[in-house]
Write a protein that holds these residues in place. Structure first.
Motif, PDB file in Angstrom:
ATOM      1  N   ASN A   2      -0.179  -6.433  -3.845  1.00 40.82           N
ATOM      2  CA  ASN A   2       0.704  -6.302  -4.997  1.00 40.82           C
ATOM      3  C   ASN A   2       2.071  -6.899  -4.695  1.00 40.82           C
ATOM      4  O   ASN A   2       2.510  -6.937  -3.555  1.00 40.82           O
ATOM      5  N   TYR A  60       3.498   7.631  -7.636  1.00 41.94           N
ATOM      6  CA  TYR A  60       4.316   7.545  -8.839  1.00 41.94           C
ATOM      7  C   TYR A  60       5.245   8.740  -8.990  1.00 41.94           C
ATOM      8  O   TYR A  60       4.914   9.846  -8.592  1.00 41.94           O
ATOM      9  N   LYS A  65       6.131   5.387 -13.012  1.00 43.15           N
ATOM     10  CA  LYS A  65       4.954   5.170 -13.857  1.00 43.15           C
ATOM     11  C   LYS A  65       5.349   4.376 -15.109  1.00 43.15           C
ATOM     12  O   LYS A  65       4.651   3.441 -15.502  1.00 43.15           O
ATOM     13  N   CYS A  67       7.787   2.343 -15.415  1.00 40.55           N
ATOM     14  CA  CYS A  67       8.154   0.978 -14.990  1.00 40.55           C
ATOM     15  C   CYS A  67       6.995   0.232 -14.326  1.00 40.55           C
ATOM     16  O   CYS A  67       7.157  -0.919 -13.907  1.00 40.55           O
ATOM     17  N   ASN A  68       5.843   0.875 -14.228  1.00 39.48           N
ATOM     18  CA  ASN A  68       4.655   0.268 -13.597  1.00 39.48           C
ATOM     19  C   ASN A  68       4.899  -0.156 -12.157  1.00 39.48           C
ATOM     20  O   ASN A  68       4.498  -1.242 -11.734  1.00 39.48           O
ATOM     21  N   ARG A  70       5.029   1.669  -7.971  1.00 37.43           N
ATOM     22  CA  ARG A  70       4.647   2.869  -7.211  1.00 37.43           C
ATOM     23  C   ARG A  70       4.973   2.673  -5.736  1.00 37.43           C
ATOM     24  O   ARG A  70       5.104   1.548  -5.257  1.00 37.43           O
ATOM     25  N   HIS A 130       4.651  -3.430  -7.677  1.00 39.32           N
ATOM     26  CA  HIS A 130       4.228  -3.459  -9.077  1.00 39.32           C
ATOM     27  C   HIS A 130       2.733  -3.164  -9.140  1.00 39.32           C
ATOM     28  O   HIS A 130       1.987  -3.523  -8.242  1.00 39.32           O
ATOM     29  N   ASP A 131       2.311  -2.535 -10.218  1.00 44.43           N
ATOM     30  CA  ASP A 131       0.862  -2.325 -10.424  1.00 44.43           C
ATOM     31  C   ASP A 131       0.217  -3.605 -10.864  1.00 44.43           C
ATOM     32  O   ASP A 131       0.770  -4.466 -11.420  1.00 44.43           O
TER      33      ASP A 131
END
Length: 131
Positions: A2, A60, A65, A67-68, A70, A130-131
């Protein structure tokens, strides 16, 4: 792998956590308790929130969460209680001992380093992605 989260998105998540959790908890504690005890209770609740929620919710907080982003360990696994203890408590002591200078340095590290890791990330072996 990520993409690491930079300064502004991390700041945004922290502000959202403050608005969604910090302000309501503060108001409730000040209504229910004396000023000094209310402040102490607010610090305890917000501290437990930032320590425990990422462990229970795969890295998270509510702000993260939204803001996507973690917190994860460098191997990609979710943070453990020990990881979050190092990240929040031990690094918080360092930030306090240095009168906030280490926190300022951390902000610059997140903004300028390619890996976007702050002092607390190095202490705990974490990164924010970022997710």
């Amino acid at each position: 792998m990520n993409l690491q989260a930079g300064f502004w998105i991390r700041l945004g998540a922290a502000i959202l956590d403050g608005i969604i959790i910090g302000i309501p908890v503060s108001l409730i504690m000040y209504i229910l308790f004396s000023e000094s005890f209310g402040e102490t209770m607010t610090n305890v609740i917000v501290g437990l929130y930032s320590l425990l929620l990422p462990v229970m919710w795969a890295g998270y907080t509510i702000g993260k969460k939204i803001c996507n982003i973690r917190i994860q360990k460098l191997d990609g696994s979710p943070p453990t209680l020990g990881t979050m203890f190092l990240r929040n408590i031990v690094s918080g002591l360092i930030y306090g001992i240095t009168f906030g200078m280490a926190a300022l340095i951390s902000a610059f590290m997140v903004g300028l380093r390619e890996d976007k890791r702050a002092i607390h990330d190095f202490i705990a072996g974490t990164e924010v992605v970022h997710d």
